[in-house]
Design a protein around this motif. Sequence first.
Motif, PDB file in Angstrom:
ATOM      1  N   MET A  87     -36.373  -7.111  17.925  1.00 21.47           N
ATOM      2  CA  MET A  87     -35.346  -7.659  17.044  1.00 21.47           C
ATOM      3  C   MET A  87     -35.978  -8.341  15.844  1.00 21.47           C
ATOM      4  O   MET A  87     -35.539  -8.169  14.712  1.00 21.47           O
ATOM      5  N   GLU A 105     -32.376  -2.649  19.192  1.00 23.98           N
ATOM      6  CA  GLU A 105     -32.900  -3.999  19.017  1.00 23.98           C
ATOM      7  C   GLU A 105     -33.246  -4.257  17.553  1.00 23.98           C
ATOM      8  O   GLU A 105     -32.924  -5.308  17.005  1.00 23.98           O
ATOM      9  N   ILE A 144     -30.131  -4.778  15.665  1.00 20.36           N
ATOM     10  CA  ILE A 144     -29.575  -6.114  15.832  1.00 20.36           C
ATOM     11  C   ILE A 144     -30.301  -7.107  14.930  1.00 20.36           C
ATOM     12  O   ILE A 144     -29.686  -7.970  14.282  1.00 20.36           O
ATOM     13  N   LYS A 187     -28.760  -9.205  11.659  1.00 21.15           N
ATOM     14  CA  LYS A 187     -28.927 -10.635  11.435  1.00 21.15           C
ATOM     15  C   LYS A 187     -29.469 -10.915  10.028  1.00 21.15           C
ATOM     16  O   LYS A 187     -28.963 -11.786   9.305  1.00 21.15           O
ATOM     17  N   HIS A 241     -26.783 -10.398   7.431  1.00 16.33           N
ATOM     18  CA  HIS A 241     -25.861 -11.530   7.406  1.00 16.33           C
ATOM     19  C   HIS A 241     -26.464 -12.714   6.672  1.00 16.33           C
ATOM     20  O   HIS A 241     -25.817 -13.349   5.845  1.00 16.33           O
ATOM     21  N   ILE A 284     -27.911   0.366  23.997  1.00 12.22           N
ATOM     22  CA  ILE A 284     -28.080  -0.627  25.058  1.00 12.22           C
ATOM     23  C   ILE A 284     -26.766  -1.383  25.216  1.00 12.22           C
ATOM     24  O   ILE A 284     -25.900  -1.336  24.336  1.00 12.22           O
ATOM     25  N   THR A 285     -26.628  -2.071  26.320  1.00  9.56           N
ATOM     26  CA  THR A 285     -25.371  -2.744  26.627  1.00  9.56           C
ATOM     27  C   THR A 285     -24.921  -3.673  25.512  1.00  9.56           C
ATOM     28  O   THR A 285     -23.737  -3.780  25.202  1.00  9.56           O
ATOM     29  N   PHE A 286     -25.892  -4.364  24.895  1.00 13.83           N
ATOM     30  CA  PHE A 286     -25.538  -5.345  23.890  1.00 13.83           C
ATOM     31  C   PHE A 286     -24.999  -4.728  22.606  1.00 13.83           C
ATOM     32  O   PHE A 286     -24.356  -5.395  21.814  1.00 13.83           O
ATOM     33  N   ALA A 303     -22.582  -2.925  22.066  1.00 15.58           N
ATOM     34  CA  ALA A 303     -21.129  -2.971  21.959  1.00 15.58           C
ATOM     35  C   ALA A 303     -20.635  -4.383  21.668  1.00 15.58           C
ATOM     36  O   ALA A 303     -19.460  -4.584  21.388  1.00 15.58           O
ATOM     37  N   PHE A 304     -21.537  -5.369  21.747  1.00 17.63           N
ATOM     38  CA  PHE A 304     -21.096  -6.750  21.623  1.00 17.63           C
ATOM     39  C   PHE A 304     -21.656  -7.468  20.409  1.00 17.63           C
ATOM     40  O   PHE A 304     -21.533  -8.668  20.286  1.00 17.63           O
ATOM     41  N   ASP A 343     -21.713  -8.174  16.278  1.00 17.78           N
ATOM     42  CA  ASP A 343     -20.602  -8.347  15.358  1.00 17.78           C
ATOM     43  C   ASP A 343     -21.009  -7.834  13.980  1.00 17.78           C
ATOM     44  O   ASP A 343     -21.803  -8.469  13.293  1.00 17.78           O
ATOM     45  N   PRO A 402     -19.665  -4.350  16.242  1.00 17.77           N
ATOM     46  CA  PRO A 402     -20.295  -3.504  17.262  1.00 17.77           C
ATOM     47  C   PRO A 402     -21.044  -2.345  16.599  1.00 17.77           C
ATOM     48  O   PRO A 402     -20.599  -1.821  15.588  1.00 17.77           O
ATOM     49  N   MET A 460     -20.501  -9.620  29.965  1.00 17.63           N
ATOM     50  CA  MET A 460     -19.963  -9.854  28.634  1.00 17.63           C
ATOM     51  C   MET A 460     -18.457  -9.599  28.622  1.00 17.63           C
ATOM     52  O   MET A 460     -17.691 -10.372  28.039  1.00 17.63           O
ATOM     53  N   ILE A 467     -21.655 -14.475  25.005  1.00 20.95           N
ATOM     54  CA  ILE A 467     -21.601 -13.425  23.982  1.00 20.95           C
ATOM     55  C   ILE A 467     -20.231 -12.752  23.985  1.00 20.95           C
ATOM     56  O   ILE A 467     -19.635 -12.497  22.934  1.00 20.95           O
ATOM     57  N   LYS A 491     -17.322 -12.878  20.981  1.00 25.70           N
ATOM     58  CA  LYS A 491     -16.636 -11.703  20.452  1.00 25.70           C
ATOM     59  C   LYS A 491     -15.119 -11.906  20.480  1.00 25.70           C
ATOM     60  O   LYS A 491     -14.417 -11.644  19.490  1.00 25.70           O
ATOM     61  N   HIS A 536     -14.079 -14.278  17.755  1.00 22.49           N
ATOM     62  CA  HIS A 536     -14.058 -13.612  16.453  1.00 22.49           C
ATOM     63  C   HIS A 536     -12.817 -12.754  16.294  1.00 22.49           C
ATOM     64  O   HIS A 536     -12.155 -12.761  15.265  1.00 22.49           O
ATOM     65  N   PHE A 541     -31.475 -12.120  23.662  1.00 23.10           N
ATOM     66  CA  PHE A 541     -30.427 -11.835  22.699  1.00 23.10           C
ATOM     67  C   PHE A 541     -29.707 -13.082  22.201  1.00 23.10           C
ATOM     68  O   PHE A 541     -29.056 -13.045  21.156  1.00 23.10           O
ATOM     69  N   PHE A 546     -30.105 -13.963  18.709  1.00 21.77           N
ATOM     70  CA  PHE A 546     -29.730 -12.969  17.701  1.00 21.77           C
ATOM     71  C   PHE A 546     -28.232 -12.717  17.591  1.00 21.77           C
ATOM     72  O   PHE A 546     -27.805 -11.781  16.936  1.00 21.77           O
ATOM     73  N   ASP A 583     -24.420 -13.884  16.364  1.00 22.69           N
ATOM     74  CA  ASP A 583     -23.984 -14.475  15.097  1.00 22.69           C
ATOM     75  C   ASP A 583     -22.792 -15.377  15.367  1.00 22.69           C
ATOM     76  O   ASP A 583     -21.695 -14.894  15.625  1.00 22.69           O
TER      77      ASP A 583
END
Lengths: 333, 333
Positions: free
Chosen positions: A228, A254, A257, A261, A264, A282-284, A286-287, A289, A291, B228, B257, B261, B264, B284, B287, B289
Amino acid sequence: MTLPRKTEPPAAAGRTKMEDIARIAGVSVSTVSRALAGSSKVTGETRARIEAAVRQTGYVVNQVAQGLRLQRSRQILVLLPTIANPFFGEIILGVEEAAQAAGYSVLVGSTEGDLEREAALARQLHTGGVDGLILLTGRIPDGLADHAARGQVIAVSETIPGQHLPTVVIDNEEAAAAATTYLRRLGHHNIAHIAGPEGNVLTAQRVRGWRRIVGDAAGPPVFGAFTMDSGAAAMTRLLARPNRPTAVFCANDEMAIGALKAAHLAGLRVPEDLSIFGFDDITFAAFTDPPLTTIRQPRREFGHAAIAALLAGTPPPRLAFTLVERASTAAPR
Amino acid sequence: MTLPRKTEPPAAAGRTKMEDIARIAGVSVSTVSRALAGSSKVTGETRARIEAAVRQTGYVVNQVAQGLRLQRSRQILVLLPTIANPFFGEIILGVEEAAQAAGYSVLVGSTEGDLEREAALARQLHTGGVDGLILLTGRIPDGLADHAARGQVIAVSETIPGQHLPTVVIDNEEAAAAATTYLRRLGHHNIAHIAGPEGNVLTAQRVRGWRRIVGDAAGPPVFGAFTMDSGAAAMTRLLARPNRPTAVFCANDEMAIGALKAAHLAGLRVPEDLSIFGFDDITFAAFTDPPLTTIRQPRREFGHAAIAALLAGTPPPRLAFTLVERASTAAPR
DNA sequence: TGGCGACATACAATCGATTGCACGCACACG
DNA sequence: CGTGTGCGTGCAATCGATTGTATGTCGCCA
């Protein structure tokens, strides 16, 4: 005449062994062994007595002794760069599932990029410790030639250059091309690429797929390290370019992500000002912001296919990737 | 007179064994074994010849045979609910590091909550497959009483109710109280809690710590499942409450996390409209937001401490947590 | 009733290492 | 020159299972 001497074994474990079952059932160990192996030679009342004794004592065979005699351990070793990475976690999950179903267990060796450690772990193949080796490291330790030839080694997720090793992968170049094409179809003309580390096979393949679509006019990719932090740094460098890209294809989630950041922090809105495309799902992913739009690698299936190929000795099929559309990409304004 | 019959072993592996070394060095296997074990009884020229033979052939001892004779396998089994979770990944990393340094290797068993599978894996302790067991599952399979008594079993991250098992943990209640206190000091008076699943030990401990600070006047916690998705669902329920909380303490980062979401999506800004506090400090968390304020559990050290306690037979120390201040929390407006 | 075949069970070798004990050899001392 | 001391090495038992071959038992038929 000499008395029979005994070389005392260390601290008698006191576990039930086959001999105990034999005594209780009033038969010999051979018969017990055959009964447990399911031989049709042991039948009727004898078999019943043996089974009763097993149930009564809760006996389970000693895998070490069995392994010694049969010259196999029913263990598979997975070698990976670092286990603290959800990408590998899900591959291992798939390996575990398939291995367990086949009566194997899974050893995990996290090498942290240390060649020494890799070699030491791989040595388990010689020492009878494991029957098979799954490489997620993108390279193969020395001295594994015979084992590889015997089909005891398989690579996953990453092909290993200069080796004809059976390998479980998606077509990384095609996947990168698909991602880039997707961005192009949205209307992007300046599509940058945050790549993996230089010299890495995956990096090269994904760069190639991206390059095929953007052409030579596009600048060089920015190299990262699949982390990341490195993604954020790469994005910062991209934003400093004279003609800022409107879309970025990242070689893994990663880095995407991290890029998100950095974007942003730079005050850019995603996807309005900038589209970001990941890789792996990876799972994250989808989460975040927003997605992440990304390429999904079927990681569990990687694991399944690896075990299947290892145990059956057949070359694994090439697996299919999927483009997962989410909200981090849009048409440029 | 009967001829000596042979019970053919399966497919001769053809690996170098101790006998080969003995032949090359012109000594007996016992001497080789002693030399390799570092016994001072083998010296000078003999030892030199043996070492030369070992180097020449690249011999390594067969761990299976050695394990059988010595009644130990130098393997540690880690049992966890699911490996596809970065929280466990880093604990395993620590376990791996410490184990490798001590000459042990690590087996990983992902149980996916299946009791059957847990028991099957734990059976390895009986079968001589492993010397020790590390439980990250929060429960202990049946029939491990003797092993536990012999110090072969240790729990990590989660205490196991009704068992006096050595356990590597932080003080979860204190940590939860510290998190809640932090929010209170920022000026929050309505601090909600998204808890883990009901019935879980960790859930209870963290709820207790939170409750101690917010008092009985605060409503009940909302229960989630450490995922999540469940965090997002829980947050949605919280936002529907008549007096909406200004801060939420989540029992782990993944739920935080998810909560982020959901917040938001509901149009709330974090931390301006709502403070969110996590737990664990997974990679994570830095990272998201905005980046997550959270409690850090020293996961690598968990792994180190577990191996140390297992091998030394001494009870592990209780480890310290840290409050990591980031940007997801602020004073209420 | 004797002999033969079929079938079930036992014996013992084997996997590759470790280790208690015995033994051989060298040297010294009486 | 015989025996004692000590050090280094070898023999063989052992860990717990598997399996080729031998042995035993039973029934059946002539």
